[in-house]
Design a protein around this motif. Structure first.
Motif, mmCIF file in Angstrom:
data_model
loop_
_atom_site.group_PDB
_atom_site.id
_atom_site.type_symbol
_atom_site.label_atom_id
_atom_site.label_comp_id
_atom_site.label_asym_id
_atom_site.label_seq_id
_atom_site.Cartn_x
_atom_site.Cartn_y
_atom_site.Cartn_z
ATOM 1 N N PRO A 194 0.517 5.647 0.242
ATOM 2 C CA PRO A 194 -0.595 6.859 0.167
ATOM 3 C C PRO A 194 -0.833 7.286 -1.123
ATOM 4 C CG PRO A 194 1.318 7.282 1.416
ATOM 5 C CD PRO A 194 1.751 6.103 0.760
ATOM 6 N N GLU A 242 -0.532 -2.339 5.861
ATOM 7 C CA GLU A 242 0.636 -2.171 5.735
ATOM 8 C C GLU A 242 1.589 -3.489 5.405
ATOM 9 O OE1 GLU A 242 1.869 1.189 5.046
ATOM 10 O OE2 GLU A 242 3.785 0.400 4.327
ATOM 11 N N SER A 251 0.992 11.487 5.204
ATOM 12 C CA SER A 251 -0.039 11.286 4.298
ATOM 13 C C SER A 251 0.674 11.503 2.868
ATOM 14 C CB SER A 251 -1.044 12.290 4.454
ATOM 15 O OG SER A 251 -0.490 13.626 4.317
ATOM 16 N N GLY A 256 -5.073 7.936 5.046
ATOM 17 C CA GLY A 256 -6.141 7.163 5.108
ATOM 18 C C GLY A 256 -6.574 6.718 3.544
ATOM 19 N N GLU A 274 3.383 7.755 10.241
ATOM 20 C CA GLU A 274 2.860 7.620 8.858
ATOM 21 C C GLU A 274 2.749 9.127 8.457
ATOM 22 O OE1 GLU A 274 -1.086 6.080 7.941
ATOM 23 O OE2 GLU A 274 -0.720 5.944 5.972
ATOM 24 N N TYR A 288 -5.366 5.215 0.002
ATOM 25 C CA TYR A 288 -4.158 4.340 -0.350
ATOM 26 C C TYR A 288 -4.512 3.796 -1.898
ATOM 27 C CZ TYR A 288 -3.346 4.513 4.553
ATOM 28 O OH TYR A 288 -3.080 4.807 5.800
ATOM 29 N N SER A 338 0.980 -1.191 0.274
ATOM 30 C CA SER A 338 0.012 -0.087 -0.070
ATOM 31 C C SER A 338 0.816 1.214 0.129
ATOM 32 C CB SER A 338 -0.739 0.015 1.170
ATOM 33 O OG SER A 338 -0.048 0.190 2.498
ATOM 34 N N ASP A 358 -4.987 -1.877 10.989
ATOM 35 C CA ASP A 358 -5.401 -0.911 11.941
ATOM 36 C C ASP A 358 -7.030 -1.034 11.917
ATOM 37 O OD1 ASP A 358 -3.037 0.195 12.944
ATOM 38 O OD2 ASP A 358 -3.280 2.188 12.004
ATOM 39 N N SER A 373 -4.646 -1.873 16.867
ATOM 40 C CA SER A 373 -3.290 -2.142 15.867
ATOM 41 C C SER A 373 -3.008 -3.700 15.935
ATOM 42 C CB SER A 373 -2.537 -1.045 15.847
ATOM 43 O OG SER A 373 -1.819 -0.894 14.902
ATOM 44 N N SER A 385 4.455 5.216 5.415
ATOM 45 C CA SER A 385 4.888 4.697 6.838
ATOM 46 C C SER A 385 6.514 5.135 7.148
ATOM 47 C CB SER A 385 4.732 3.291 6.791
ATOM 48 O OG SER A 385 3.401 2.864 6.994
ATOM 49 N N THR A 397 -8.864 0.593 8.875
ATOM 50 C CA THR A 397 -8.587 1.874 8.121
ATOM 51 C C THR A 397 -7.070 1.839 7.615
ATOM 52 O OG1 THR A 397 -7.550 2.565 10.471
ATOM 53 C CG2 THR A 397 -9.582 3.109 9.885
ATOM 54 N N HIS A 398 -6.118 0.837 7.860
ATOM 55 C CA HIS A 398 -4.983 0.832 7.216
ATOM 56 C C HIS A 398 -4.603 -0.708 7.179
ATOM 57 C CE1 HIS A 398 -0.290 2.483 7.430
ATOM 58 N NE2 HIS A 398 -0.722 1.951 6.155
#
Lengths: 291, 291
Positions: free
Chosen positions: A234, B231, B59, A240, B57, A242, A232, B247, B200, B63, B228-229
């Motif tokens: 951004p 990775e 935007s 949030g 992280e 991606y 993933s 998350d 998480s 990460s 929501t995420h």
């Protein structure tokens, strides 16, 4: 002769791997040394270079963001080949420098992270300077009168007259990097070509919907298509949001594979096919034992 | 008084956000300025600090690998709070420096990437020097006699007597960073605590099995749990082996959420619960309009 852009200066891991590619390729090409990944991809897009050879993922430090981000945003760039290359990182300095006297260590950000544990343990007080490449780090150390050291390949060090202070300092001996050869898709580009070893896709799914990624993966899983990598990044909009990169193996029923891609396209806000390409894996190859 | 480690020197985005946290927290704590994220987390693990406040992280750039990797590998570190902070990047220099005369630009690697397009367009020939923090970049520029500039917050620049040469130079005005306050889990740590806004998790799934990630996501999707995420990070073993961070929102039936976590644990090689925690979101908050 065609031109292949590669991250320089001479002695980078990229250049060593590109040299190998040059040797084994049927079609001959000239290496053009560039100073940044972004510059290489930009020049391929503009037609100044025929293709670019850039790192995409390291086994310890993960993805090279600039490569993924540029691929995702370009309308024309596609992947032509993948090469998997073993990385050897050494701490190198000028003749006579003692390990205990090193005050500053120069390298690219990736090797510094790949050697994180070794550096933290052995150089808690040293200063770390990030350079655009490992070979540039070796150059700086060679041109300094102080007790500096570089993290680089043996070749980069030797090209600059440096000696090894500490060998193979990465946190794990299985340190390897995947490189992509990237070119422009021509007018005859066939989106349905799946003749390579892998196919790479990037898409944006609606993050506000619970289970939207799951619903995309469903299209691959139910058809028994193996995903070798998911990443993933951004969307560079709000936090949030991606985009997702998928690498899929193509050794399945071709009809099912094309069906799954169409289905994922339907479920995505947008999808880009980054190409289907062959893989040259040198992890157990003698040509890659010393770089 | 409890000690909270934060990335310094004074003037970093981290310090500005930690100052805000200090103001709004009921329990008072002292800020301890550290020079590296790894150092902060290491000191929290050893009990030298009570907690650490670190970016996780951005935007635009994604990460912060060192934060995720350290959290995944630690046996004791958990997330206590999340803070979402708006980032403002300016190009700053000493009074009298002209934009057209800037030869070297100093900053942390993240802001340089966040401003990639602006820099490529406006400074194709400048040299970029990576510093351990934006505030350190401002210090270096302040102490130099040459035409150098720093990418930093207004506060970092002002603390060092710098003026703004170009305002808000990031590639997208929606530039924000998520920070975690991280502490040690005590003896009474309850793995089943899901009272925060989010939870998480990090786990390793068997990458050799087609559809293993899909099968994990299934446990969340079928229970309508919003992720929501997600990775992926290298497992730091061989290429192609990954760990996954998830998350999850906790505003669902608690029984279903705990059930899904148990089911994912069963399907994983290992799973670590990184904690359930409240979120302080300042994206539309006036306290965060100038930093």
């Amino acid at each position: 002769m065609k031109k292949l852009g590669v991250l320089g200066p001479r002695g980078t891991h990229s250049e060593a791997a590109a040299n190998y590619l040059q040797k084994i390729s049927e079609e001959k090409f000239e290496l053009v040394i560039c100073s940044e990944i972004f510059e290489i991809l930009h020049k391929v897009e503009k037609g100044i270079l025929d293709s670019g050879f850039v790192p995409v993922e390291n086994s310890l430090e993960g993805s090279i963001n600039i490569t993924l981000d540029t691929l995702a945003r370009s309308k024309t760039l596609i992947i032509n080949r993948e090469l998997v290359w073993r990385i050897h990182n050494h701490l190198m300095a000028k003749e006579g420098t003692k390990l205990s006297e090193v005050t500053k260590i120069f390298s690219h950000a990736q090797p510094i992270s790949q050697c994180r544990r070794y550096l933290h343990k052995n150089f808690p007080d040293a200063e770390f300077i990030i350079t655009p490449s490992t070979a540039r780090a070796a150059e700086i150390v060679a041109n300094s009168e102080e007790n500096f050291a570089a993290i680089c390949s043996e070749r980069a060090g030797e090209l600059n007259g440096l000696k090894i202070l500490a060998e193979e300092i990465q946190d794990n001996k299985f340190n390897s990097t995947r490189f992509f050869e990237i070119c422009r898709c021509g007018e005859n580009y066939d989106e349905n070509n799946i003749s390579g070893d892998k196919i790479s896709l990037v898409c944006m799914v609606d993050g506000s919907q619970a289970g939207s990624l799951y619903s995309v993966l469903e299209e691959f899983a139910t058809r028994k298509i193996n995903m070798t990598h998911i990443e993933s990044r951004p969307a560079r909009l709000e936090l949030g949001e991606y985009i997702f990169f998928f690498d899929l193996e193509t050794n399945v029923d071709k009809k099912l594979l094309l069906e799954s891609i169409s289905a994922v396209r339907e479920k995505s806000i947008w999808l880009k096919n980054l190409g289907s390409f062959p893989i040259i894996n040198l992890l157990n190859h003698s040509a890659n034992s010393q770089s």
